[in-house]
Motif scaffolding. Structure first.
Motif, mmCIF file in Angstrom:
data_model
loop_
_atom_site.group_PDB
_atom_site.id
_atom_site.type_symbol
_atom_site.label_atom_id
_atom_site.label_comp_id
_atom_site.label_asym_id
_atom_site.label_seq_id
_atom_site.Cartn_x
_atom_site.Cartn_y
_atom_site.Cartn_z
ATOM 1 N N MET A 200 2.181 9.619 -5.836
ATOM 2 C CA MET A 200 2.446 11.029 -5.553
ATOM 3 C C MET A 200 3.745 11.496 -6.219
ATOM 4 S SD MET A 200 3.473 12.797 -1.968
ATOM 5 C CE MET A 200 4.963 11.817 -1.886
ATOM 6 N N VAL B 282 0.800 4.283 -2.828
ATOM 7 C CA VAL B 282 0.465 5.678 -2.511
ATOM 8 C C VAL B 282 1.637 6.594 -2.845
ATOM 9 C CG1 VAL B 282 -0.033 7.274 -0.616
ATOM 10 C CG2 VAL B 282 -1.146 5.034 -0.688
ATOM 11 N N THR B 283 2.829 6.216 -2.395
ATOM 12 C CA THR B 283 3.952 7.134 -2.532
ATOM 13 C C THR B 283 4.408 7.253 -3.981
ATOM 14 O OG1 THR B 283 4.567 6.271 -0.390
ATOM 15 C CG2 THR B 283 6.100 7.780 -1.424
ATOM 16 N N VAL C 103 1.286 13.112 2.633
ATOM 17 C CA VAL C 103 1.385 11.652 2.631
ATOM 18 C C VAL C 103 1.676 11.133 4.036
ATOM 19 C CG1 VAL C 103 2.779 9.730 1.821
ATOM 20 C CG2 VAL C 103 2.023 11.454 0.226
ATOM 21 N N ALA C 104 2.577 11.822 4.732
ATOM 22 C CA ALA C 104 2.891 11.406 6.100
ATOM 23 C C ALA C 104 1.629 11.439 6.956
ATOM 24 C CB ALA C 104 3.973 12.298 6.694
ATOM 25 N N VAL D 158 9.923 25.916 -4.436
ATOM 26 C CA VAL D 158 9.388 24.589 -4.710
ATOM 27 C C VAL D 158 9.512 23.674 -3.499
ATOM 28 C CG1 VAL D 158 11.456 23.441 -5.581
ATOM 29 C CG2 VAL D 158 9.231 22.855 -6.518
ATOM 30 N N ILE E 109 0.842 -1.202 0.000
ATOM 31 C CA ILE E 109 0.000 0.000 0.000
ATOM 32 C C ILE E 109 0.876 1.250 0.000
ATOM 33 C CG2 ILE E 109 -1.721 1.333 1.295
ATOM 34 C CD1 ILE E 109 -2.758 -1.307 2.434
ATOM 35 N N ALA E 110 1.897 1.247 0.858
ATOM 36 C CA ALA E 110 2.780 2.413 0.939
ATOM 37 C C ALA E 110 3.459 2.647 -0.402
ATOM 38 C CB ALA E 110 3.825 2.218 2.029
ATOM 39 N N ILE F 139 8.542 4.271 6.678
ATOM 40 C CA ILE F 139 7.609 5.147 5.982
ATOM 41 C C ILE F 139 7.781 6.591 6.414
ATOM 42 C CG2 ILE F 139 5.143 5.666 5.692
ATOM 43 C CD1 ILE F 139 6.358 3.115 4.322
ATOM 44 N N PHE F 140 7.948 6.786 7.730
ATOM 45 C CA PHE F 140 8.016 8.163 8.205
ATOM 46 C C PHE F 140 9.399 8.782 8.016
ATOM 47 C CE2 PHE F 140 4.219 6.729 10.662
ATOM 48 C CZ PHE F 140 3.335 7.583 10.020
ATOM 49 N N ILE G 136 11.007 9.554 3.314
ATOM 50 C CA ILE G 136 10.629 10.596 2.380
ATOM 51 C C ILE G 136 11.431 11.884 2.547
ATOM 52 C CG2 ILE G 136 8.775 11.834 3.552
ATOM 53 C CD1 ILE G 136 7.192 10.697 0.895
ATOM 54 N N TRP G 137 12.118 12.031 3.666
ATOM 55 C CA TRP G 137 12.847 13.271 3.929
ATOM 56 C C TRP G 137 14.328 13.181 3.569
ATOM 57 C CZ3 TRP G 137 9.082 16.495 4.692
ATOM 58 C CH2 TRP G 137 7.916 16.024 5.300
ATOM 59 N N TRP H 29 14.157 14.498 -5.053
ATOM 60 C CA TRP H 29 13.130 14.096 -4.103
ATOM 61 C C TRP H 29 12.421 12.883 -4.715
ATOM 62 C CZ3 TRP H 29 7.686 14.672 -5.001
ATOM 63 C CH2 TRP H 29 6.875 14.469 -3.887
ATOM 64 N N MET I 129 13.824 29.013 -3.990
ATOM 65 C CA MET I 129 13.606 27.655 -3.486
ATOM 66 C C MET I 129 12.156 27.407 -3.110
ATOM 67 S SD MET I 129 16.223 26.123 -4.029
ATOM 68 C CE MET I 129 15.393 24.611 -3.645
ATOM 69 N N LEU J 127 15.866 19.751 -7.257
ATOM 70 C CA LEU J 127 15.351 19.302 -5.965
ATOM 71 C C LEU J 127 14.154 18.370 -6.148
ATOM 72 C CD1 LEU J 127 15.524 19.356 -2.944
ATOM 73 C CD2 LEU J 127 14.085 21.379 -2.920
ATOM 74 N N VAL J 128 13.230 18.780 -7.009
ATOM 75 C CA VAL J 128 12.067 17.917 -7.252
ATOM 76 C C VAL J 128 12.540 16.572 -7.802
ATOM 77 C CG1 VAL J 128 9.918 17.636 -8.538
ATOM 78 C CG2 VAL J 128 10.563 19.876 -7.685
ATOM 79 N N LEU K 119 7.153 20.487 -2.022
ATOM 80 C CA LEU K 119 7.605 19.142 -1.656
ATOM 81 C C LEU K 119 7.292 18.837 -0.201
ATOM 82 C CD1 LEU K 119 11.009 18.928 -3.519
ATOM 83 C CD2 LEU K 119 8.722 18.307 -4.294
ATOM 84 N N SER L 18 4.911 15.871 0.909
ATOM 85 C CA SER L 18 5.431 14.846 1.817
ATOM 86 C C SER L 18 4.637 14.803 3.112
ATOM 87 C CB SER L 18 6.903 15.112 2.132
ATOM 88 O OG SER L 18 7.661 15.144 0.949
ATOM 89 N N VAL M 93 3.943 14.503 -9.080
ATOM 90 C CA VAL M 93 4.594 15.788 -8.791
ATOM 91 C C VAL M 93 5.816 15.988 -9.683
ATOM 92 C CG1 VAL M 93 5.823 17.127 -7.048
ATOM 93 C CG2 VAL M 93 3.767 15.870 -6.407
ATOM 94 N N PHE N 41 -0.566 8.521 6.255
ATOM 95 C CA PHE N 41 -0.059 7.311 6.890
ATOM 96 C C PHE N 41 -0.248 7.341 8.404
ATOM 97 C CE2 PHE N 41 2.308 6.586 2.883
ATOM 98 C CZ PHE N 41 1.821 5.313 2.665
#
Ligand code: HEM
Ligand code: HEM
Lengths: 438, 68
Positions: free
Chosen positions: A170, A166-167, B14-15, B3, A162-163, A245-246, A249-250, A201, B1, A197-198, B7, B11, A174, B18
């Protein structure tokens, strides 16, 4: 009244077949690209040049080989874990054929030079739209099955699927926002460092949510199944899932260290990358410890052997990755072949070997046959393992020396080694030119 | 920056989804039993080979865990 139903195995078989087929294609193209680096005369015409075959390789192995394997494994395990047939055979068929059509269009457009130029998102806008639609079809089919399930508990593997869904949805949307100027060309909506950056990411999370989370789902299903014993700690697997999951993404900015990206964003990427060691290694140990007391079987069963190396490579890549995120180490490794070694420990070692193990386990079950030759599977295993070692170790050395050479200057302040390719063994002409210039 | 805010927003969204899923899963008792799911997944109760033949008896199932 006993309710009767059958699993949809047709779809699993189809995805298994194309996994193998595209695996062969993708890796042959990889081999061609590798040879081109050493023997430049292997660059034939525009369409067969390194610059066009490289993205063909990455797209073929990631989206065709790995992608189809994810679908095969997910369609098999979802039905068993949920005790339900897939929500819709029709959606499954559309998903299968749609995905293959997308791959074929990649095989045609990439060598023709139609590309957005964004790594792992090279495909042009009409194909991007097709990917979105097919991904939605997969999502509906999966969620529909989850909703009509006969089993209350959602096994951890399903959370990973599922994760992933979903991810990836997205990220893809984007990152793919672009301005079409013709049927075959578009420009990214974002400009300059914003686009970078996009892009990273997306790029980082594509690794995280296409090459990692779905495979953890597969690991938590197929490894206990093949070993016929429960996962070492189910509790740990749940913690593994939610913490990954948490955190994941960062971490994207670790691909943009020393770039124009603000300092704080780079540091953020590094911090989260380091934190990722904990759940990743928790997961690796959980996988390996599942086999405790079964090591005698590992010695005999090629499926388990493949899984052991795969999970070990997962551990190696997820220790190496956070190290690469440290600025001091990234200053050495970035742009060098070290990154290529890291990528393939993950790509061949972790993804490839999970797939090989899964295919060897599934095919006899799906067709009600026996493996044609266990000996051949063992040979496959040892050749593959040797291959990974011979692939990665020389590249670690190469990366290190590349980095040292690039940081040397002549007394006049010019680069001592301006043309790195000119110094590889194959390109003797280049070597002579480089010497002459100096 | 600018953008980066897009992001971060995406993010975080989505977080948040979840997080909501996590809280719901815990509240609905998904994780009350953190042992038996690992064992139960090992047993496939195979559905009938086709809808005309009955399910295999539990004994047969136990003897032959492989499923088609
Ligand atoms: C026979 C096996 C393979 C060979 C010979 C091979 C070869 C190559 C070569 C020559 C490159 C370009 C390196 C460069 O630009 O210096 C490359 C890049 C790449 N390969 Fe492979 N590859 C193989 C298997 C795989 C598999 C199974 C995966 C993933 C599942 C994979 C994923 C990638 C990725 C993601 C890149 C891009 C790396 C980057 O941009 O940093 N490869 N591969
Ligand atoms: C916690 C886990 C991981 C972290 C923190 C991490 C971190 C990194 C870093 C710092 C880079 C180098 C960026 C650069 O300087 O160019 C990188 C590149 C890469 N990693 Fe990892 N890595 C991890 C796990 C993995 C795994 C498991 C895989 C594959 C399955 C993988 C695939 C890749 C790929 C494909 C690239 C090349 C991207 C490109 O430049 O094209 N990584 N990773």
């Amino acid at each position: 009244m006993i309710e009767r139903f059958q699993y949809d195995n047709r779809i699993v078989k189809n995805f298994l077949f194309v996994t193998i087929m595209w695996g062969v294609v993708g890796m042959l193209v990889g081999l061609t690209a590798a040879i081109q680096l050493v023997v430049p005369s292997w660059n034939f015409a525009d369409w067969g040049s390194f610059g066009r075959l490289r993205p063909l390789h990455t797209n073929a192995v990631i989206f065709a080989f790995v992608g189809n394997a994810i679908f095969a494994g997910a369609y098999y395990s979802l039905q068993r874990l949920l005790k339900a047939r897939m929500y819709s055979d029709m959606l499954g068929k559309i998903h299968f054929w749609g995905w293959q059509l997308i791959i074929v269009s990649a095989v045609i457009t990439l060598p023709l030079g139609m590309t957005t130029g964004k790594e792992y998102a090279e495909l042009e806008w009409p194909i991007d739209i097709a990917i979105t639609l097919i991904w939605v079809v997969f999502g509906i089919n999966m969620m529909g099955t989850i909703i009509k399930r006969r089993e209350r508990h959602l096994y951890v593997a399903i959370w990973f699927y599922i994760a992933t869904w979903v991810t990836v949805a997205m990220l893809h949307i984007v990152n793919s926002i672009e301005l079409p100027i013709s049927m075959t060309k578009s420009y990214s909506w974002y400009a300059g460092v914003q686009d970078a950056l996009v892009q990273w990411w997306y790029g980082h999370n594509a690794v995280a949510f296409f090459l990692t989370t779905p495979f953890l789902g597969l690991m938590y299903y197929f490894l206990p199944k093949a070993a016929n014993r429960p996962v070492y700690s189910y509790k740990l697997s749940i913690i593994h899932f939610w913490s990954l999951i948490f955190l994941y993404i960062w971490a994207g900015p670790h691909h943009l260290l020393y770039s124009a990206l603000p300092e704080w964003a780079q540091s953020l990427g590094t911090v989260f990358s380091i934190m990722l060691i904990a759940p990743s290694w928790g997961g690796m140990l959980n996988g390996l410890l599942t086999l405790r007391g079964a090591w005698d079987r590992v010695r005999e069963d090629p499926v388990l052997k493949f899984f052991v190396v795969a999970v070990t490579c997962y551990g190696m890549a997820t220790l190496e990755g956070p190290l690469l995120s440290l600025k001091s180490i990234n200053a050495i490794a970035h742009f060098t072949d070290w990154i290529i070694a890291h990528v393939h420990i993950g790509g061949i070692g972790w993804n490839g070997f999970m797939i090989f193990g899964m295919v060897y386990w599934l095919v006899p079950r799906m067709y009600g046959t026996k493996l044609h030759s266990v000996k051949l599977a063992n040979a496959h295993f040892w050749l593959g393992t040797l291959g990974i070692i011979l692939y990665a170790v020389p590249l670690y050395f190469a990366g290190f020396f590349q980095s040292l050479m690039w940081k040397q200057f002549t007394p006049d302040g010019f680069l001592m080694y301006p043309n790195f390719l000119g110094h590889t063994a194959g390109d003797q002409d280049g070597l002579r030119t480089a010497r002459y210039r100096r | 920056m600018s953008v980066i805010f897009l992001l971060i927003a995406a993010s975080t969204l989505v977080a948040a989804v979840f997080l909501a899923a996590f809280i719901r899963a815990v509240r609905s008792g998904q994780y009350d039993d953190d042992r038996s799911p690992a064992v139960r997944m090992l047993h496939d109760h195979p559905p009938a080979p086709n809808s005309l033949t009955p399910n295999p008896s539990p004994k047969e199932r136990g003897a032959n865990p492989s499923d088609q």
